[in-house]
Scaffold this motif. Structure first.
Motif, PDB file in Angstrom:
ATOM      1  N   GLN A  20       0.824  -1.203   0.000  1.00 18.62           N
ATOM      2  CA  GLN A  20       0.000   0.000   0.000  1.00 18.62           C
ATOM      3  C   GLN A  20       0.865   1.263   0.000  1.00 18.62           C
ATOM      4  O   GLN A  20       0.563   2.244  -0.695  1.00 18.62           O
ATOM      5  CB  GLN A  20      -0.916  -0.014   1.224  1.00 18.62           C
ATOM      6  N   GLU A  21       1.958   1.240   0.749  1.00 17.67           N
ATOM      7  CA  GLU A  21       2.852   2.397   0.823  1.00 17.67           C
ATOM      8  C   GLU A  21       3.505   2.698  -0.521  1.00 17.67           C
ATOM      9  O   GLU A  21       3.879   3.839  -0.802  1.00 17.67           O
ATOM     10  CB  GLU A  21       3.938   2.151   1.874  1.00 17.67           C
ATOM     11  N   HIS A  22       3.661   1.661  -1.352  1.00 20.09           N
ATOM     12  CA  HIS A  22       4.335   1.829  -2.636  1.00 20.09           C
ATOM     13  C   HIS A  22       3.354   1.920  -3.809  1.00 20.09           C
ATOM     14  O   HIS A  22       3.768   1.877  -4.957  1.00 20.09           O
ATOM     15  CB  HIS A  22       5.315   0.669  -2.871  1.00 20.09           C
ATOM     16  N   GLU A  23       2.066   2.050  -3.505  1.00 20.65           N
ATOM     17  CA  GLU A  23       1.030   2.098  -4.541  1.00 20.65           C
ATOM     18  C   GLU A  23       1.372   3.110  -5.637  1.00 20.65           C
ATOM     19  O   GLU A  23       1.312   2.797  -6.835  1.00 20.65           O
ATOM     20  CB  GLU A  23      -0.312   2.471  -3.906  1.00 20.65           C
ATOM     21  N   LYS A  24       1.759   4.311  -5.235  1.00 26.49           N
ATOM     22  CA  LYS A  24       2.091   5.357  -6.199  1.00 26.49           C
ATOM     23  C   LYS A  24       3.603   5.508  -6.356  1.00 26.49           C
ATOM     24  O   LYS A  24       4.081   5.873  -7.421  1.00 26.49           O
ATOM     25  CB  LYS A  24       1.475   6.683  -5.762  1.00 26.49           C
ATOM     26  N   ARG A  25       4.338   5.233  -5.300  1.00 25.36           N
ATOM     27  CA  ARG A  25       5.787   5.406  -5.321  1.00 25.36           C
ATOM     28  C   ARG A  25       6.471   4.432  -6.271  1.00 25.36           C
ATOM     29  O   ARG A  25       7.362   4.798  -7.031  1.00 25.36           O
ATOM     30  CB  ARG A  25       6.332   5.206  -3.899  1.00 25.36           C
ATOM     31  N   ASP A  26       6.052   3.174  -6.226  1.00 24.97           N
ATOM     32  CA  ASP A  26       6.641   2.145  -7.083  1.00 24.97           C
ATOM     33  C   ASP A  26       5.621   1.024  -7.251  1.00 24.97           C
ATOM     34  O   ASP A  26       5.613   0.064  -6.476  1.00 24.97           O
ATOM     35  CB  ASP A  26       7.935   1.607  -6.466  1.00 24.97           C
ATOM     36  N   PRO A  27       4.742   1.117  -8.251  1.00 20.99           N
ATOM     37  CA  PRO A  27       3.674   0.117  -8.440  1.00 20.99           C
ATOM     38  C   PRO A  27       4.190  -1.307  -8.603  1.00 20.99           C
ATOM     39  O   PRO A  27       3.487  -2.252  -8.256  1.00 20.99           O
ATOM     40  CB  PRO A  27       2.969   0.597  -9.709  1.00 20.99           C
ATOM     41  N   VAL A  28       5.407  -1.470  -9.144  1.00 23.85           N
ATOM     42  CA  VAL A  28       5.967  -2.818  -9.304  1.00 23.85           C
ATOM     43  C   VAL A  28       6.183  -3.455  -7.935  1.00 23.85           C
ATOM     44  O   VAL A  28       5.852  -4.622  -7.704  1.00 23.85           O
ATOM     45  CB  VAL A  28       7.285  -2.781 -10.105  1.00 23.85           C
ATOM     46  N   VAL A  29       6.745  -2.688  -7.006  1.00 27.12           N
ATOM     47  CA  VAL A  29       6.936  -3.185  -5.639  1.00 27.12           C
ATOM     48  C   VAL A  29       5.584  -3.505  -5.019  1.00 27.12           C
ATOM     49  O   VAL A  29       5.409  -4.549  -4.364  1.00 27.12           O
ATOM     50  CB  VAL A  29       7.705  -2.152  -4.787  1.00 27.12           C
ATOM     51  N   ALA A  30       4.605  -2.622  -5.208  1.00 29.32           N
ATOM     52  CA  ALA A  30       3.269  -2.853  -4.655  1.00 29.32           C
ATOM     53  C   ALA A  30       2.670  -4.149  -5.203  1.00 29.32           C
ATOM     54  O   ALA A  30       2.087  -4.950  -4.452  1.00 29.32           O
ATOM     55  CB  ALA A  30       2.362  -1.668  -4.986  1.00 29.32           C
ATOM     56  N   TYR A  31       2.826  -4.381  -6.502  1.00 28.97           N
ATOM     57  CA  TYR A  31       2.259  -5.581  -7.132  1.00 28.97           C
ATOM     58  C   TYR A  31       2.861  -6.849  -6.538  1.00 28.97           C
ATOM     59  O   TYR A  31       2.122  -7.772  -6.150  1.00 28.97           O
ATOM     60  CB  TYR A  31       2.506  -5.542  -8.637  1.00 28.97           C
ATOM     61  N   TYR A  32       4.178  -6.905  -6.455  1.00 27.65           N
ATOM     62  CA  TYR A  32       4.812  -8.137  -5.973  1.00 27.65           C
ATOM     63  C   TYR A  32       4.614  -8.351  -4.473  1.00 27.65           C
ATOM     64  O   TYR A  32       4.559  -9.500  -4.009  1.00 27.65           O
ATOM     65  CB  TYR A  32       6.286  -8.158  -6.351  1.00 27.65           C
ATOM     66  N   CYS A  33       4.489  -7.263  -3.705  1.00 23.54           N
ATOM     67  CA  CYS A  33       4.163  -7.426  -2.286  1.00 23.54           C
ATOM     68  C   CYS A  33       2.801  -8.093  -2.136  1.00 23.54           C
ATOM     69  O   CYS A  33       2.615  -8.991  -1.296  1.00 23.54           O
ATOM     70  CB  CYS A  33       4.152  -6.069  -1.594  1.00 23.54           C
ATOM     71  N   ARG A  34       1.854  -7.667  -2.950  1.00 22.71           N
ATOM     72  CA  ARG A  34       0.505  -8.256  -2.875  1.00 22.71           C
ATOM     73  C   ARG A  34       0.477  -9.673  -3.433  1.00 22.71           C
ATOM     74  O   ARG A  34      -0.268 -10.526  -2.939  1.00 22.71           O
ATOM     75  CB  ARG A  34      -0.478  -7.354  -3.631  1.00 22.71           C
ATOM     76  N   LEU A  35       1.295  -9.924  -4.452  1.00 23.69           N
ATOM     77  CA  LEU A  35       1.370 -11.285  -4.984  1.00 23.69           C
ATOM     78  C   LEU A  35       1.926 -12.235  -3.925  1.00 23.69           C
ATOM     79  O   LEU A  35       1.405 -13.339  -3.730  1.00 23.69           O
ATOM     80  CB  LEU A  35       2.250 -11.309  -6.231  1.00 23.69           C
TER      81      LEU A  35
END
Length: 297
Positions: A20-35
């Protein structure tokens, strides 16, 4: 996600928060954290109604993100995605490690150590962690809790790698609220076969600056003013003269594995340049050139 996290899935709460913290900052990080959270959650509990409902919504969110980021190679190609997450995690680790070794102990440094450990968890979506990343993850998670507890108790933490025997760290350590909950602590010396690792020999990856969007100036827990972190000049490696006019030598026959490794080095170089790490980029490009021209690393 607006959906409340079921207690059975508490183990993934910090990975979801990091996403969630990286939603806008780095969407790639956000995606893999959720995966990672989704895959781990499926193993924890995918049968009870509340967990199944939560995980289905998480899957839907991942599908939406995958469509939105479809043109991003870090999503479409696992090799590039792995390099992106690993580079980001190790840069965050480096920032925290540099602060630690300089004796600058503060909340942002603690959070950087812990977030690095979470992102190294996330690397497991690409396969088994390398021994080096396994050690970095364990060290970063332990360091975060060790420094937090020292500051909480009014003690001065010891900088740099120190022995971990008998120390505890907690998977539910809460860096957001400055608390280390203790419902199920892990005692490294008893439960972890590698607990007695000598971290004085830990191989720190090259580079010495914070990743993008990592604040470098924050107040200490003690209330004393903190000096800004000064950028450290990069040591640019000397380019191998033999590679300046590189041509494939004679009967060099490259295997599919050789091509894959060369591609990996090029992707690592590209990822390093995202963080302006010229030295790391040059080293990886030289490795790729040597492999392609000689068939050897």
């Amino acid at each position: 996600m607006a959906e409340a996290l079921p207690p059975q899935l508490r183990q993934i709460q910090h990975h979801l928060r990091t996403g969630q913290e990286h939603e806008k900052r780095d969407p790639v990080v956000a995606y893999y954290c959720r995966l990672y959270a989704m895959q781990t959650g499926m193993k924890l509990d995918s049968k009870t109604p509340e967990c199944r409902k939560f995980l289905v919504k998480l899957m839907d969110q991942l599908e939406t993100m995958k469509k939105e980021l479809g043109d991003n190679e870090s999503i479409s190609q696992e090799l590039v995605g792995h390099a992106h997450i690993e580079n980001y995690a190790l840069k965050m680790f480096l920032y925290a490690d540099n602060e630690d070794r300089s004796g600058r102990f503060h909340k942002n440094m603690i959070k950087s150590f812990y977030t690095a450990s979470l992102l190294l968890d996330v690397l497991s979506v690409f396969g088994e962690l390398s021994e080096e990343n396994f050690q970095h993850r364990k060290y970063a998670k332990w360091k975060a809790t060790y420094i937090h507890n020292c500051l909480k108790n009014g003690e001065v933490p010891q900088s740099g790698p120190i022995g971990m025997e008998g120390e505890e760290y907690d998977d539910e350590y809460d860096v957001e609220h400055g608390a280390a909950s203790r419902p199920s602590p892990h005692v490294l010396s008893k439960e972890d076969p590698d607990a007695n690792t000598n971290f004085s020999n830990l191989q720190i990856p090259p580079g010495a600056h914070a990743p993008a969007n990592t604040p470098a100036e924050v107040p200490h827990f003690t209330g004393e003013p903190c000096n800004p972190v000064q950028p450290v000049p990069q040591n640019i490696p000397v380019v191998d003269p033999s590679l300046l006019n590189a041509m494939q030598q004679g009967e060099v026959r490259l295997t599919p594995e050789d091509y894959a490794r060369a591609q990996k080095y090029c992707k690592y170089a590209g990822s390093a340049l995202q963080y302006e790490d010229v030295g790391e980029a040059i080293q990886n490009l030289q490795k790729a050139l040597k492999l392609l021209t000689t068939g050897r690393e």
